[in-house]
Motif scaffolding. Structure first.
Motif, PDB file in Angstrom:
ATOM      1  N   GLN A 114     154.297  -1.376  23.713  1.00 43.07           N
ATOM      2  CA  GLN A 114     154.124  -2.135  22.337  1.00 43.07           C
ATOM      3  C   GLN A 114     153.937  -3.611  22.588  1.00 43.07           C
ATOM      4  O   GLN A 114     153.245  -4.247  21.581  1.00 43.07           O
ATOM      5  N   ALA A 115     154.304  -4.358  23.625  1.00 43.11           N
ATOM      6  CA  ALA A 115     154.171  -5.680  23.801  1.00 43.11           C
ATOM      7  C   ALA A 115     152.581  -6.060  23.969  1.00 43.11           C
ATOM      8  O   ALA A 115     151.831  -6.782  23.193  1.00 43.11           O
ATOM      9  N   ILE A 116     151.804  -5.244  24.627  1.00 44.56           N
ATOM     10  CA  ILE A 116     150.232  -5.156  24.651  1.00 44.56           C
ATOM     11  C   ILE A 116     149.755  -5.143  23.236  1.00 44.56           C
ATOM     12  O   ILE A 116     148.690  -5.798  22.875  1.00 44.56           O
ATOM     13  N   GLN A 117     150.195  -4.111  22.522  1.00 49.60           N
ATOM     14  CA  GLN A 117     149.589  -4.085  21.249  1.00 49.60           C
ATOM     15  C   GLN A 117     149.811  -5.183  20.420  1.00 49.60           C
ATOM     16  O   GLN A 117     149.087  -5.366  19.398  1.00 49.60           O
ATOM     17  N   ALA A 118     151.069  -5.735  20.395  1.00 48.84           N
ATOM     18  CA  ALA A 118     151.492  -6.635  19.531  1.00 48.84           C
ATOM     19  C   ALA A 118     150.807  -8.040  19.963  1.00 48.84           C
ATOM     20  O   ALA A 118     149.989  -8.679  19.247  1.00 48.84           O
ATOM     21  N   TYR A 119     150.456  -8.066  21.329  1.00 49.83           N
ATOM     22  CA  TYR A 119     149.560  -9.216  21.815  1.00 49.83           C
ATOM     23  C   TYR A 119     148.056  -9.191  21.210  1.00 49.83           C
ATOM     24  O   TYR A 119     147.332  -9.864  20.731  1.00 49.83           O
ATOM     25  N   ARG A 120     147.457  -7.883  21.241  1.00 47.05           N
ATOM     26  CA  ARG A 120     146.209  -7.725  20.655  1.00 47.05           C
ATOM     27  C   ARG A 120     145.867  -8.073  19.336  1.00 47.05           C
ATOM     28  O   ARG A 120     145.137  -8.790  18.967  1.00 47.05           O
ATOM     29  N   VAL A 121     147.038  -7.912  18.420  1.00 46.81           N
ATOM     30  CA  VAL A 121     146.982  -8.375  17.151  1.00 46.81           C
ATOM     31  C   VAL A 121     146.997  -9.876  17.079  1.00 46.81           C
ATOM     32  O   VAL A 121     146.283 -10.555  16.443  1.00 46.81           O
ATOM     33  N   GLY A 122     148.129 -10.427  18.018  1.00 47.02           N
ATOM     34  CA  GLY A 122     147.925 -12.035  18.098  1.00 47.02           C
ATOM     35  C   GLY A 122     146.619 -12.643  18.557  1.00 47.02           C
ATOM     36  O   GLY A 122     146.190 -13.579  18.125  1.00 47.02           O
ATOM     37  N   HIS A 123     145.946 -11.838  19.553  1.00 42.97           N
ATOM     38  CA  HIS A 123     144.596 -12.467  19.859  1.00 42.97           C
ATOM     39  C   HIS A 123     143.791 -12.214  18.881  1.00 42.97           C
ATOM     40  O   HIS A 123     142.843 -13.298  18.707  1.00 42.97           O
ATOM     41  N   TRP A 124     143.667 -11.229  18.146  1.00 45.56           N
ATOM     42  CA  TRP A 124     142.862 -11.090  16.805  1.00 45.56           C
ATOM     43  C   TRP A 124     142.851 -12.556  15.970  1.00 45.56           C
ATOM     44  O   TRP A 124     141.860 -12.898  15.564  1.00 45.56           O
ATOM     45  N   LEU A 125     144.346 -12.761  15.793  1.00 42.40           N
ATOM     46  CA  LEU A 125     144.614 -13.850  14.924  1.00 42.40           C
ATOM     47  C   LEU A 125     143.917 -15.276  15.680  1.00 42.40           C
ATOM     48  O   LEU A 125     143.371 -16.117  14.731  1.00 42.40           O
ATOM     49  N   TRP A 126     143.897 -15.272  16.913  1.00 43.43           N
ATOM     50  CA  TRP A 126     143.418 -16.418  17.773  1.00 43.43           C
ATOM     51  C   TRP A 126     142.021 -16.558  17.444  1.00 43.43           C
ATOM     52  O   TRP A 126     141.481 -17.795  17.329  1.00 43.43           O
ATOM     53  N   THR A 127     141.428 -15.409  17.811  1.00 41.22           N
ATOM     54  CA  THR A 127     139.595 -15.575  17.400  1.00 41.22           C
ATOM     55  C   THR A 127     139.455 -15.812  15.918  1.00 41.22           C
ATOM     56  O   THR A 127     138.368 -16.142  15.759  1.00 41.22           O
ATOM     57  N   GLU A 128     140.320 -15.422  15.152  1.00 37.05           N
ATOM     58  CA  GLU A 128     140.017 -15.785  13.733  1.00 37.05           C
ATOM     59  C   GLU A 128     140.422 -17.111  13.378  1.00 37.05           C
ATOM     60  O   GLU A 128     140.253 -17.713  12.216  1.00 37.05           O
ATOM     61  N   GLY A 129     140.780 -18.215  14.178  1.00 37.18           N
ATOM     62  CA  GLY A 129     141.011 -19.386  14.185  1.00 37.18           C
ATOM     63  C   GLY A 129     142.586 -19.626  13.505  1.00 37.18           C
ATOM     64  O   GLY A 129     142.999 -20.769  13.279  1.00 37.18           O
ATOM     65  N   ARG A 130     143.189 -18.676  13.609  1.00 39.52           N
ATOM     66  CA  ARG A 130     144.999 -18.783  12.900  1.00 39.52           C
ATOM     67  C   ARG A 130     145.775 -18.936  14.019  1.00 39.52           C
ATOM     68  O   ARG A 130     146.620 -18.090  14.453  1.00 39.52           O
ATOM     69  N   HIS A 131     145.697 -20.100  14.729  1.00 38.91           N
ATOM     70  CA  HIS A 131     146.379 -20.320  15.960  1.00 38.91           C
ATOM     71  C   HIS A 131     147.817 -20.491  15.955  1.00 38.91           C
ATOM     72  O   HIS A 131     148.486 -19.852  16.604  1.00 38.91           O
TER      73      HIS A 131
END
Length: 269
Positions: A114-131
């Motif tokens: 579950q933590a890895i999947q939540a991280y993946r969403v957070g990483h997507w936000l990071w790549t979108e510039g939504r730091h």
């Protein structure tokens, strides 16, 4: 878009298996019916189910479940690789963790998954510039799961984190595909250096419990890091390292250490 995703879900063997296991679990334990229906059976795809689970777990008085659900749904709709990685991670956990007997278990019960999947969403936000929003995800993942992964870190697919207590992965760390790690692993820096300062882990690597891999070093593909080791130098591919500081103690022992999960070290005489 919704119709297309429904058709794809009908051809999705991972999701089909999860739904079948969920229905069997409700019959076997009716008291879990509410949890299983809300988490699995009310949804049409792995992505929908994960968006629900992530939002449920990370919600707090600071950010509502509904808002987090909208963020996660948008991430999965925008980047199909998130769902593909989630499926690969489920299969990885099932194949490598002897405590996992069903595809259903990681989504419902395993905090490493579950933590890895939540991280993946957070990483997507990071790549979108939504730091800042990505940092919020990092904070809540750490608070809820005890797993602290910087949203800028790059992590491949087919990842298995067993037990997942006290995992730390730094900002410039890179983790390849099909990597397995156990609890209390750190992929960190060696001090206050800036820029590229964290480890690069190759494909198929097995990292034992409590291992610390520090600095901008490379761990070669299909290698093993023994439990409790402190790795400060590059690790060649297909080798085993152990100790503090870690030294090469032999070959990896098999072609795919992360899949075999064999942590017994046969030292040379």
């Amino acid at each position: 878009m919704a119709e297309k995703r429904t058709k794809l879900a009908e051809l999705d063997p991972v999701w089909t298996r999860i739904k079948g296991e969920a229905e069997a679990a409700v019959r076997a334990e009716p008291l879990l019916g509410g949890l299983i229906h809300s988490s699995i059976l009310h949804h049409g795809s792995v992505e929908n189910a994960l968006a629900f689970r992530i939002s449920l777990k990370l919600s707090s008085g600071e950010m509502s479940e509904q808002l987090l659900r909208e963020i996660a749904d948008h991430a999965y709709e925008s980047d199909p690789a998130l769902g593909q990685s989630a499926r690969a991670d489920i299969v990885a956990v099932f194949d490598r963790d002897p405590a996992c007997h069903r595809f259903l278990q990681p989504i419902l019960f395993f905090k490493g998954y579950q933590a890895i999947q939540a991280y993946r969403v957070g990483h997507w936000l990071w790549t979108e510039g939504r730091h800042d929003l990505a940092y919020f995800f990092q904070m809540r993942i750490s608070e809820v799961f005890g797993v602290d992964i910087h949203p800028a870190a790059r992590i491949g697919k087919g990842i298995m984190i067993d037990h997942a207590h006290s995992i730390v992965i730094g900002e410039t760390a890179v983790v390849g595909d099909n990597v397995s790690m156990l609890h209390s692993v750190t992929l960190g820096g060696t001090g206050k250096e800036e820029e590229d300062r964290h480890p690069k882990i190759g494909d198929g690597v097995l990292i034992g419990a409590g291992a610390k891999v520090l600095g901008n070093i490379h761990v070669g593909h299909c290698s093993r890091i023994a439990a409790g080791s402190v790795v400060l130098e590059d690790v060649p591919p297909c080798t085993t390292v152990a100790g503090v500081p870690a030294r090469i103690v032999g070959e990896a022992g098999c072609a795919q250490p992360s899949i075999m999960m064999d942590q017994v070290i046969q030292r040379s005489v």
